[in-house]
Design a protein around this motif. Structure first.
Motif, PDB file in Angstrom:
ATOM      1  N   THR A   1      24.940  -1.928  33.935  1.00  0.00           N
ATOM      2  CA  THR A   1      25.691  -0.707  33.677  1.00  0.00           C
ATOM      3  C   THR A   1      26.532  -0.337  34.889  1.00  0.00           C
ATOM      4  N   GLY A   2      27.787  -0.052  34.648  1.00  0.00           N
ATOM      5  CA  GLY A   2      28.680   0.309  35.739  1.00  0.00           C
ATOM      6  C   GLY A   2      29.363  -0.867  36.388  1.00  0.00           C
ATOM      7  N   SER A   3      29.030  -2.078  35.934  1.00  0.00           N
ATOM      8  CA  SER A   3      29.692  -3.250  36.500  1.00  0.00           C
ATOM      9  C   SER A   3      31.158  -3.257  36.112  1.00  0.00           C
TER      10      SER A   3
ATOM     11  N   GLU B   1      28.595  -0.794  29.394  1.00  0.00           N
ATOM     12  CA  GLU B   1      27.219  -0.498  29.002  1.00  0.00           C
ATOM     13  C   GLU B   1      26.904  -1.041  27.623  1.00  0.00           C
ATOM     14  N   GLU B   2      27.862  -0.916  26.686  1.00  0.00           N
ATOM     15  CA  GLU B   2      27.608  -1.365  25.319  1.00  0.00           C
ATOM     16  C   GLU B   2      27.360  -2.866  25.283  1.00  0.00           C
ATOM     17  N   GLN B   3      28.161  -3.634  26.049  1.00  0.00           N
ATOM     18  CA  GLN B   3      27.973  -5.073  26.061  1.00  0.00           C
ATOM     19  C   GLN B   3      26.675  -5.462  26.746  1.00  0.00           C
ATOM     20  N   SER B   4      26.295  -4.765  27.789  1.00  0.00           N
ATOM     21  CA  SER B   4      25.075  -5.117  28.498  1.00  0.00           C
ATOM     22  C   SER B   4      23.846  -4.932  27.625  1.00  0.00           C
TER      23      SER B   4
ATOM     24  N   GLY C   1      33.460 -10.412  26.690  1.00  0.00           N
ATOM     25  CA  GLY C   1      32.061 -10.802  26.539  1.00  0.00           C
ATOM     26  C   GLY C   1      31.699 -12.044  27.339  1.00  0.00           C
ATOM     27  N   ALA C   2      32.614 -12.517  28.188  1.00  0.00           N
ATOM     28  CA  ALA C   2      32.400 -13.772  28.913  1.00  0.00           C
ATOM     29  C   ALA C   2      31.152 -13.725  29.785  1.00  0.00           C
ATOM     30  N   TYR C   3      30.924 -12.616  30.476  1.00  0.00           N
ATOM     31  CA  TYR C   3      29.759 -12.512  31.363  1.00  0.00           C
ATOM     32  C   TYR C   3      28.469 -12.636  30.568  1.00  0.00           C
ATOM     33  N   ASN C   4      28.417 -11.964  29.424  1.00  0.00           N
ATOM     34  CA  ASN C   4      27.216 -12.029  28.591  1.00  0.00           C
ATOM     35  C   ASN C   4      27.006 -13.416  28.009  1.00  0.00           C
ATOM     36  N   ARG C   5      28.090 -14.095  27.654  1.00  0.00           N
ATOM     37  CA  ARG C   5      27.960 -15.454  27.136  1.00  0.00           C
ATOM     38  C   ARG C   5      27.358 -16.377  28.204  1.00  0.00           C
ATOM     39  N   LEU C   6      27.886 -16.267  29.400  1.00  0.00           N
ATOM     40  CA  LEU C   6      27.394 -17.095  30.491  1.00  0.00           C
ATOM     41  C   LEU C   6      25.932 -16.791  30.794  1.00  0.00           C
ATOM     42  N   LEU C   7      25.567 -15.511  30.801  1.00  0.00           N
ATOM     43  CA  LEU C   7      24.189 -15.131  31.069  1.00  0.00           C
ATOM     44  C   LEU C   7      23.263 -15.658  29.978  1.00  0.00           C
ATOM     45  N   SER C   8      23.700 -15.575  28.721  1.00  0.00           N
ATOM     46  CA  SER C   8      22.889 -16.093  27.613  1.00  0.00           C
ATOM     47  C   SER C   8      22.636 -17.584  27.767  1.00  0.00           C
TER      48      SER C   8
ATOM     49  N   SER D   1      38.275 -21.720  29.861  1.00  0.00           N
ATOM     50  CA  SER D   1      38.145 -21.353  31.272  1.00  0.00           C
ATOM     51  C   SER D   1      36.697 -21.066  31.666  1.00  0.00           C
ATOM     52  N   GLU D   2      35.832 -20.797  30.686  1.00  0.00           N
ATOM     53  CA  GLU D   2      34.445 -20.461  30.978  1.00  0.00           C
ATOM     54  C   GLU D   2      33.571 -21.682  31.233  1.00  0.00           C
ATOM     55  N   THR D   3      34.008 -22.853  30.821  1.00  0.00           N
ATOM     56  CA  THR D   3      33.161 -24.038  30.902  1.00  0.00           C
ATOM     57  C   THR D   3      32.962 -24.519  32.331  1.00  0.00           C
TER      58      THR D   3
END
Length: 271
Positions: free
Chosen positions: A113-115, A120-123, A156-163, A186-188
């Protein structure tokens, strides 16, 4: 010298992955949702994959499919849109074990949150790993297969990578991540340990884009663009025998069956 210096290789496995855009039909399609589901199941039956990974499915579709007996459900989980599931041929069931990646997952994996990167919704999505998973014994090796439906949209790139990192850190077993990753090219660069089966097959243009709203005008308000949202990624080296798109033909109403094209592959895993 004896033995294969490259290691052992499994017999070929066929895998089908498809986001079927459940609970809706193309805005121009005059036929019913049940008609759409029947056509998709007909394609699945004709391809008869060993492993079937599906995204955006509902209980109605799953019931229609499993009652035919061609594939048995191993695992399903909720995602940001309906459910993702992994099914296999009946003769493989005795070698398969359901894996629940969310069993020991805390409600809050990490406080973002706050990043500046995500809101917040995506986190909140990080409280669930959107992967239906199983361990499958293939000859002398156990491989963990995941049918995924990762968070959407560019932010949603950060969440995809974290998943993906959560999936890969769940055990020391080799992983095969299959499905609607919603990833951009670009995420790969952040997941160098994963072999991309499309790239291994030769990075050909004709089977590249699983999202092509320039051609597939499934949504009335769709913006025309192309992307390789759907992928098959493996921590093992692979020999890809076949890699094709599925659902690229219009039905009798001149419509596509989903806003995504599916992926069908035949692959051997090296270990």
């Amino acid at each position: 010298m004896t033995g294969n210096p490259l290691g052992s290789i499994t017999d070929p496995l066929t895998i089908l992955s498809w986001n079927i855009s459940g609970q809706n039909v193309s805005f121009k399609d005059t036929r019913s949702l049940q008609d759409k589901y029947s056509e998709i199941i007909g394609i699945i039956m004709s391809l008869d994959p060993d492993i079937l990974c599906l995204q955006e499915i509902d209980s109605s579709f799953l019931s229609m499919l499993t009652q035919l007996g061609s594939h048995e459900l191993i695992s399903k989980v909720k995602s940001h849109c309906l459910q993702t599931a992994i099914l296999i041929k009946p003769h493989l069931v005795e070698n398969a074990t359901k894996v629940d990646l969310n069993a020991n997952l805390k409600d809050t994996i990490v406080d973002l949150t706050g990043s500046d990167q995500i809101g917040e919704e995506q986190s909140q999505e990080l409280s669930i790993i959107p992967a239906a998973s199983m361990d499958l014994i293939i000859e002398d090796i156990t491989i963990r297969f995941h049918s995924v439906h990762l968070p959407p949209f560019k932010d949603g790139a950060y969440n995809r990578l974290l998943s993906i990192h959560q999936i890969m850190s769940s055990s020391s077993i080799p992983d095969v991540i299959i499905g609607d990753t919603n990833m951009r090219d670009s995420e790969t660069t952040s997941i160098r340990k994963l072999n991309d089966l499309w790239i291994l097959y030769g990075s050909q243009n004709h089977n590249r884009f699983t999202w092509n709203s320039k051609v597939n005008k499934y949504h009335s308000d769709g913006y025309p663009f192309t992307c390789r949202f759907d992928r098959m990624l493996s921590t093992l080296k692979c020999h890809v025998v076949e890699f094709d798109l599925v659902g690229t033909e219009m039905n009798d109403c001149g419509c596509f069956l989903s806003d995504h094209f599916g992926i069908f592959t035949q692959v051997q895993f090296q270990y």
